[in-house]
Design a protein around this motif. Sequence first.
Motif, mmCIF file in Angstrom:
data_model
loop_
_atom_site.group_PDB
_atom_site.id
_atom_site.type_symbol
_atom_site.label_atom_id
_atom_site.label_comp_id
_atom_site.label_asym_id
_atom_site.label_seq_id
_atom_site.Cartn_x
_atom_site.Cartn_y
_atom_site.Cartn_z
ATOM 1 N N ILE A 249 -5.862 21.104 10.868
ATOM 2 C CA ILE A 249 -4.613 21.533 10.776
ATOM 3 C C ILE A 249 -4.434 22.579 9.781
ATOM 4 O O ILE A 249 -5.029 22.560 8.764
ATOM 5 N N LYS A 250 -3.899 23.838 10.577
ATOM 6 C CA LYS A 250 -3.951 25.155 9.582
ATOM 7 C C LYS A 250 -3.007 24.724 8.252
ATOM 8 O O LYS A 250 -2.489 23.359 7.792
ATOM 9 N N THR A 251 -3.519 25.133 7.046
ATOM 10 C CA THR A 251 -3.188 24.916 6.290
ATOM 11 C C THR A 251 -1.383 25.722 5.646
ATOM 12 O O THR A 251 -0.932 24.206 5.036
ATOM 13 N N GLU A 252 -1.000 26.525 6.728
ATOM 14 C CA GLU A 252 0.611 26.837 6.097
ATOM 15 C C GLU A 252 1.362 26.005 7.223
ATOM 16 O O GLU A 252 2.562 25.722 6.711
ATOM 17 N N ILE A 253 0.716 24.490 8.148
ATOM 18 C CA ILE A 253 1.437 23.839 8.820
ATOM 19 C C ILE A 253 1.154 22.511 7.374
ATOM 20 O O ILE A 253 2.345 21.837 7.254
ATOM 21 N N THR B 289 4.313 37.773 4.930
ATOM 22 C CA THR B 289 3.585 38.131 4.086
ATOM 23 C C THR B 289 2.319 39.599 4.643
ATOM 24 O O THR B 289 2.292 39.188 5.874
ATOM 25 N N PRO B 290 1.883 40.851 4.178
ATOM 26 C CA PRO B 290 1.041 41.397 4.648
ATOM 27 C C PRO B 290 -0.245 40.638 4.892
ATOM 28 O O PRO B 290 -0.223 39.719 4.064
ATOM 29 N N SER B 291 -0.779 41.344 5.239
ATOM 30 C CA SER B 291 -1.884 40.269 6.504
ATOM 31 C C SER B 291 -2.717 39.984 5.486
ATOM 32 O O SER B 291 -2.868 41.048 4.802
ATOM 33 N N GLY B 292 -3.602 38.898 5.300
ATOM 34 C CA GLY B 292 -3.981 38.222 4.779
ATOM 35 C C GLY B 292 -3.736 37.991 2.821
ATOM 36 O O GLY B 292 -3.945 36.926 2.365
ATOM 37 N N TRP B 293 -2.442 38.041 2.996
ATOM 38 C CA TRP B 293 -1.571 37.417 1.654
ATOM 39 C C TRP B 293 -0.665 36.475 2.167
ATOM 40 O O TRP B 293 -0.108 36.068 2.878
ATOM 41 N N PRO B 294 -1.423 34.932 1.595
ATOM 42 C CA PRO B 294 -0.854 33.926 1.074
ATOM 43 C C PRO B 294 0.854 34.172 0.540
ATOM 44 O O PRO B 294 1.665 34.915 -0.344
ATOM 45 N N LEU B 295 2.004 33.585 1.176
ATOM 46 C CA LEU B 295 2.966 32.977 0.816
ATOM 47 C C LEU B 295 3.500 32.262 -0.326
ATOM 48 O O LEU B 295 2.622 30.868 0.038
ATOM 49 N N THR B 296 3.892 32.521 -1.308
ATOM 50 C CA THR B 296 3.874 31.981 -2.502
ATOM 51 C C THR B 296 4.889 31.721 -2.948
ATOM 52 O O THR B 296 6.233 32.324 -2.318
ATOM 53 N N LYS B 297 5.618 31.432 -3.925
ATOM 54 C CA LYS B 297 7.421 30.928 -4.237
ATOM 55 C C LYS B 297 7.492 32.297 -5.369
ATOM 56 O O LYS B 297 8.346 32.471 -4.911
ATOM 57 N N GLU B 298 6.959 32.920 -5.359
ATOM 58 C CA GLU B 298 6.823 34.204 -6.208
ATOM 59 C C GLU B 298 7.450 35.098 -5.185
ATOM 60 O O GLU B 298 8.163 35.978 -5.287
ATOM 61 N N ALA B 299 6.444 35.195 -4.504
ATOM 62 C CA ALA B 299 6.661 35.932 -3.097
ATOM 63 C C ALA B 299 7.543 36.301 -2.509
ATOM 64 O O ALA B 299 8.923 36.551 -2.261
ATOM 65 N N ARG B 300 8.371 34.377 -2.395
ATOM 66 C CA ARG B 300 9.678 34.055 -1.170
ATOM 67 C C ARG B 300 10.662 34.373 -2.232
ATOM 68 O O ARG B 300 11.167 35.679 -2.207
ATOM 69 N N GLU B 301 10.836 34.762 -4.110
ATOM 70 C CA GLU B 301 11.874 35.441 -4.918
ATOM 71 C C GLU B 301 11.897 36.744 -4.854
ATOM 72 O O GLU B 301 12.924 37.089 -4.733
ATOM 73 N N LEU B 302 10.495 36.773 -4.380
ATOM 74 C CA LEU B 302 10.965 38.577 -4.657
ATOM 75 C C LEU B 302 11.253 39.166 -3.291
ATOM 76 O O LEU B 302 12.005 39.850 -3.467
ATOM 77 N N ALA B 303 10.559 38.459 -2.148
ATOM 78 C CA ALA B 303 10.820 38.828 -1.264
ATOM 79 C C ALA B 303 13.141 38.923 -0.648
ATOM 80 O O ALA B 303 13.940 39.666 -0.294
ATOM 81 N N GLU B 304 13.343 38.021 -1.632
ATOM 82 C CA GLU B 304 14.554 37.839 -1.974
ATOM 83 C C GLU B 304 15.990 38.708 -2.561
ATOM 84 O O GLU B 304 16.485 39.264 -1.870
ATOM 85 N N LYS B 305 14.886 39.400 -3.859
ATOM 86 C CA LYS B 305 15.643 40.584 -4.407
ATOM 87 C C LYS B 305 15.078 41.860 -3.616
ATOM 88 O O LYS B 305 16.038 42.375 -3.869
ATOM 89 N N PHE B 306 14.740 41.742 -2.890
ATOM 90 C CA PHE B 306 14.602 43.057 -2.219
ATOM 91 C C PHE B 306 14.727 42.955 -0.873
ATOM 92 O O PHE B 306 15.646 43.854 -0.862
ATOM 93 N N ASP B 307 15.659 41.874 -0.703
ATOM 94 C CA ASP B 307 16.425 42.247 0.742
ATOM 95 C C ASP B 307 17.728 42.196 0.279
ATOM 96 O O ASP B 307 18.390 43.368 0.532
ATOM 97 N N LYS B 308 18.433 42.026 -0.682
ATOM 98 C CA LYS B 308 20.064 42.728 -1.909
ATOM 99 C C LYS B 308 19.462 44.004 -1.692
ATOM 100 O O LYS B 308 20.180 44.831 -1.807
ATOM 101 N N ILE B 309 18.398 44.392 -2.166
ATOM 102 C CA ILE B 309 18.044 46.092 -2.827
ATOM 103 C C ILE B 309 18.166 46.859 -0.736
ATOM 104 O O ILE B 309 19.054 47.697 -0.702
#
Lengths: 712, 220
Positions: free
Chosen positions: A334-338, B16-36
């Motif tokens: 099960i992948k981490t993202e899941i 996210t860019p390849s290799g980057w994990p999706l974090t809470k901070e990244a999501r918040e930043l994405a929301e900000k960028f969405d508005k801009i």
Amino acid sequence: MTLVSIQAGRAPLADFNRWTNSQIASYKSKIERNVPIAKKASWIAHPVQKEAIQNSADAIETASDDKWCVIFEMDDNLPPRYMTITDQGTCGLTGKAVVSKEELDRLQKGKPEYYQKERWAKFEALSYPNIDPIGRGSRGQGKWVFIGASEDKTIFYDTLRKDGVYRLGAWLGENQLLQMPPEGANAEILLKKKFPYVNPLKKVGTRVIIVNPKKELREGFLPFFKSPLSAYIGETWWELLKSGKEILIKWRGKTVKVESPSYYSDDYIKKEARETWSVKDVSLEWSRNPKARVKELVIVYSKEIIPEEFRGIAIQRGGMKICHFDIRTGNPSIKTEIAESMYGWITLNEEAERELREIEDPTHYDFGAYVGTFGYHVFGKSGWLAQEVRKFAEQKLGLGSESKKPDRLDIIVANKLNRFVNKYNLGLPLGRTSPPGPGTSSGPRTRKKIRIKMPKPSFPREETRRVEFGERVQNIKFSVINDSEVSRKVKLSLLLKTASRKVQERILKKFIDDETIVVHNKSESATFGPYTVIFDKKKFAAGTYAIEAEIALLEGDIHDDQFGKAVIVDQDRELIYLDEEPPTGKGLFEFLHRIAFKEEKELQFRVKEKEGKMRIQINILHPAYKHNEELDDLLEKKNLYVQSKLHRPLLDYEIGIGAEAIAQYDVKKEAKLVEENKEEFILQRAEDKKAFFVEAIEQSSRIAQRIRYEVL
Amino acid sequence: MAIIWKTSEGEKEYVTPSGWPLTKEARELAEKFDKILTKKMKEVKKKLRKQGYFKMEPSLSKYHLLGKELQFLDDLELLSKCDPDHENIWRALYDYAPKLAPRKMPSSEERTVGKRNFFLNSYRLGQLSQETLEKMGTWSNWQDVYMVFAGNPKLWEDWERILSWILKMSDKNGKIDRIKLREALKVVRKAVGKRAKVKRDTTVLTETELYELLDVKVKS
């Protein structure tokens, strides 16, 4: 009023401070490991709420006129002088004020119902267990959290009982216990003297007053309307809250009612769940207690990422979350993202809760899961819960079955076996009996005149390129060798890139960025590095990465395709697999599968042939396999692979099977490994037109496997 | 590090860019960028409307107008935090300004940013000067050129010099000759394309050296 030092309970306190500190330290280490919601600044508020609510819930009086409720309140001052935890709708601290150790012992053995009623004495004593099978608290350890949460190691506690008795007691640091706790008016006088703004209890119940609370406790109250304490209570006691029980937090005249986190509400699940898995009232098939059953198991795969503190399956006992079960335990496919979007809970019936309590850590944040225990049976890698998660993943999420995904161990075994077969040039398509002709091996590779020298970096585990989150790849080094007759000016780069086919190639780190050097003829440049990459979970997603080195010439005839300017003379890369399995190496063995044989259960393995490749199926139901698996698990839990570098029993077991498969293959096909009377052997085999010889080998192996099945 | 894509059901997907994990901070930043980005794309639409974009027939110059406007992305500070290598932004633009594209987002673009992404294509086109644009002449000429670069993204690092050589080689009376263009592109592919026998890093060559290298390949 005299304060007398007494030795209470079974374990005399040689050193009160050290004892309290060690109790607190064990809570802290468990919380750091198992409770992601607990913040460093307010961690102690977590065990305080857990122990307080647990004590109170154990004393619920169903016949009471008052609704059960627990109130956490902090003194208005900052820093606060005290903090109170008050309950109502309970029976209060019943029993006599002073009960001798001998009497408590006698009651515990002979009159359990009277023993249970001596709540006051047990609260004051050390290490007296709660013998109620469905009680939440079990060892009378909770008060150490309250004492440890006070800078002065001082707590007061008062209780009002339904018979009208009002009593006040205290632990006053340094092993000082209020020996004759005052009752009635005397108790009220002492309370007023110590805490002028605290009134005597009006409703039946108990109150604990933590004097001079530690910073980590008061931080739990603030910011008041979004307090960590409220989050901790919600996370631990969501089941009670969901059933309508009330827990309040008060400060400076304001009140916050703690709510159950939304993830556990039916509405949320209805709206946000992609898939759910629900099991009710099923047997755990625990042979030592066949009555142990699961009350309810719910697994939710949500549309959104679930915060870390709610991920996994909450293991509940008595409405309280003990700890969580990692979704990937026993299910690494099960992948981490899941897994990040999966959560749920498991509740048990009385019998199963009794089993769980037996193995529960005194802190209530963990339990033992060694081989042969209830914990291993239900929560182990191949335990009941891991199997349910697997069923969910396979049936609802469409994920591949575990047996189809090669485990790291199987890959290591396949690679080791392939190294062997490649060394002896074994591996013509099965069915062909002649030895391979010349030229089957790739032969020595011609070395480039100007080349990169990049030794394999140090991986956390030598045998695999797989890296887990938080681990590092070290010793990344790089130099340039110039075997040509002239000095060369080169541009070099050393990069960390994504290397998965599924995602766009991207540079993540530049160790060396377009550096120019001159490498003299017949020499090697200085070494660049060592560099290190830490695979922090916050910076890397699971996947394949490559450390890529490249050199381009900066001088030379531009039309010279070999040594001309701009020609990229060499490239090299080292692959890293983060949180995913590397593919198996090339060779005769394609992979090893561990599967449960439905037929031919007594066989240890089968060899399947497909397109000239061997696939070994290993029967996980064979006792020889199970023995090795149990031993393997035990050694892993004891961390002996890392500390003592022990060989893994399962690896040895699989290698043994692989060796037998190779031997059978060679004797039947190529006979390259036959040493004695080789020519005669091949001649005789050729004369065996009915393949009796081949049949005899297979029969012999099967008989041996059946014998092991029966004997083991 | 993430930006928002919309799924076909209109739900937000954080990419996210390849290799980057999706974090809470990244999501918040994405929301900000969405508005801009919403605001910026509105401005782009307004500007293009004034220039008659929506009334123009599909043509090279029409999409050059759009491409020029899209250059603002280079200066968007938050984009460098959300999508530093401009991997995912092009697919996102279909959500923010679908009407700027000549047709609906193709299904091939739903999960990934392909070589033929319309907004990326226009952005690259927008980098051309007016003079180069006029020389290029038609959208199909530009597509042939663009696909050579898209086939080996490393060439973008040296695109201006390589394009100059291509234009020079395919010039006929100040305009691109299609046959000549195809020959020039064949040479570029052979000399520095992804499948070239010898891999070269053209950025280390001087202009004279680069052109000499390509010229010789023409003769051979």
